[in-house]
Design a protein around this motif. Structure first.
Motif, short mmCIF file in Angstrom:
data_model
loop_
_atom_site.label_atom_id
_atom_site.label_comp_id
_atom_site.label_asym_id
_atom_site.label_seq_id
_atom_site.Cartn_x
_atom_site.Cartn_y
_atom_site.Cartn_z
N ARG A 1 0.95 -1.23 0.09
CA ARG A 1 -0.12 0.12 -0.09
C ARG A 1 1.02 1.47 -0.20
NH1 ARG A 1 -2.86 -3.14 3.47
NH2 ARG A 1 -2.48 -2.08 5.36
N SER B 1 0.58 2.30 9.03
CA SER B 1 0.27 2.72 7.42
C SER B 1 -0.93 3.62 7.42
CB SER B 1 0.33 1.59 6.69
OG SER B 1 -0.66 0.80 7.01
N LYS B 2 -1.98 3.37 8.06
CA LYS B 2 -3.05 4.12 8.13
C LYS B 2 -2.96 5.59 8.63
CE LYS B 2 -8.05 4.41 9.06
NZ LYS B 2 -9.34 3.54 9.83
N GLN B 3 -2.20 5.68 9.39
CA GLN B 3 -1.86 7.21 10.23
C GLN B 3 -1.07 7.89 9.14
OE1 GLN B 3 -0.13 5.48 13.57
NE2 GLN B 3 -1.53 7.19 15.03
N LEU C 1 -0.63 7.43 5.90
CA LEU C 1 -1.04 7.45 4.50
C LEU C 1 -2.28 8.97 4.47
CD1 LEU C 1 -1.61 3.95 2.91
CD2 LEU C 1 -0.14 5.92 2.34
N ASN C 2 -2.78 8.75 5.82
CA ASN C 2 -3.96 9.94 5.89
C ASN C 2 -3.10 11.25 6.17
OD1 ASN C 2 -6.11 8.16 5.85
ND2 ASN C 2 -6.22 7.74 8.23
N GLY C 3 -2.09 11.28 6.80
CA GLY C 3 -1.14 12.45 6.72
C GLY C 3 -0.51 12.91 5.61
#
Length: 190
Positions: A38, A183-185, A187-189
């Motif tokens: 991702r 990874s979510k944090q 990519l959201n940033g």
């Protein structure tokens, strides 16, 4: 995060480390592949540089570090160029234009051209994924900090033999100024 000067480092995601049949298999490595994919996809889509950091040894074992030399010579060689174990995990195969840095020690900076390439490309922020946390990932992170790079560690994109080892290393790195996030944090940033 200054996304324009950011590079992705993928450390040692080779069959000998990642897959169960690998000589130096790391228990948590295979599970990180989808996470790294991702992050890699986003870097590719946005044209940001990607560095595949790989370990490589000569077939005669002359460049294997002392702690692994006996295993290499007496059991079975590992990460020798051209072998199955040396290959990068299929799902993370480099694309043309992506960089490959070859190392034969823990840190991706030791005796390699990584620092030169990063500086030449004007890259100041390293996003680090790969295996394994207490060895190659950690050594690379600490050398990057010593060389004044900004470092983000993707916690679910790195592996160790156990969750406890992973957590201890992540905690240590967070205490020296590494941005540790999943990874979510990350990519959201972006």
């Amino acid at each position: 995060m200054r996304a324009t000067s950011m590079a992705l480092l993928i450390i040692d995601m080779q069959n000998d480390f990642v897959l169960p049949k690998g000589v130096l298999h790391v228990a948590g490595a295979q599970a990180t592949i989808p996470v790294i994919q991702r992050i890699l996809h986003v870097f590719r889509q946005t044209g940001r540089p990607v560095f595949h950091i790989t370990r490589e040894y000569r077939p005669d074992g002359s460049d294997v570090e002392n702690m692994r030399r006996k295993k290499f010579l007496e059991e079975r060689p590992f990460v020798v160029p051209g072998t199955w174990g040396w290959q990068i995990a299929e799902q993370l195969t480099p694309l043309p234009g992506e960089y490959r840095i070859i190392k034969n020690r823990f840190s991706a900076f030791m005796f390699t051209e990584l620092d030169l390439m990063l500086r030449r490309l004007g890259l100041a922020h390293l996003v680090i994924t790969g295996t394994q946390l207490p060895n190659c990932v950690r050594a690379t992170v600490f050398d990057a900090l010593s060389l004044d790079y900004e470092v983000t560690l993707i916690t679910d994109g790195c592996s160790a033999q156990t969750p406890e080892i992973a957590a201890a290393n992540i905690r240590d790195m967070a205490h020296v100024g590494v941005q540790c996030m999943d990874s979510k944090q990350f990519l959201n940033g972006l």
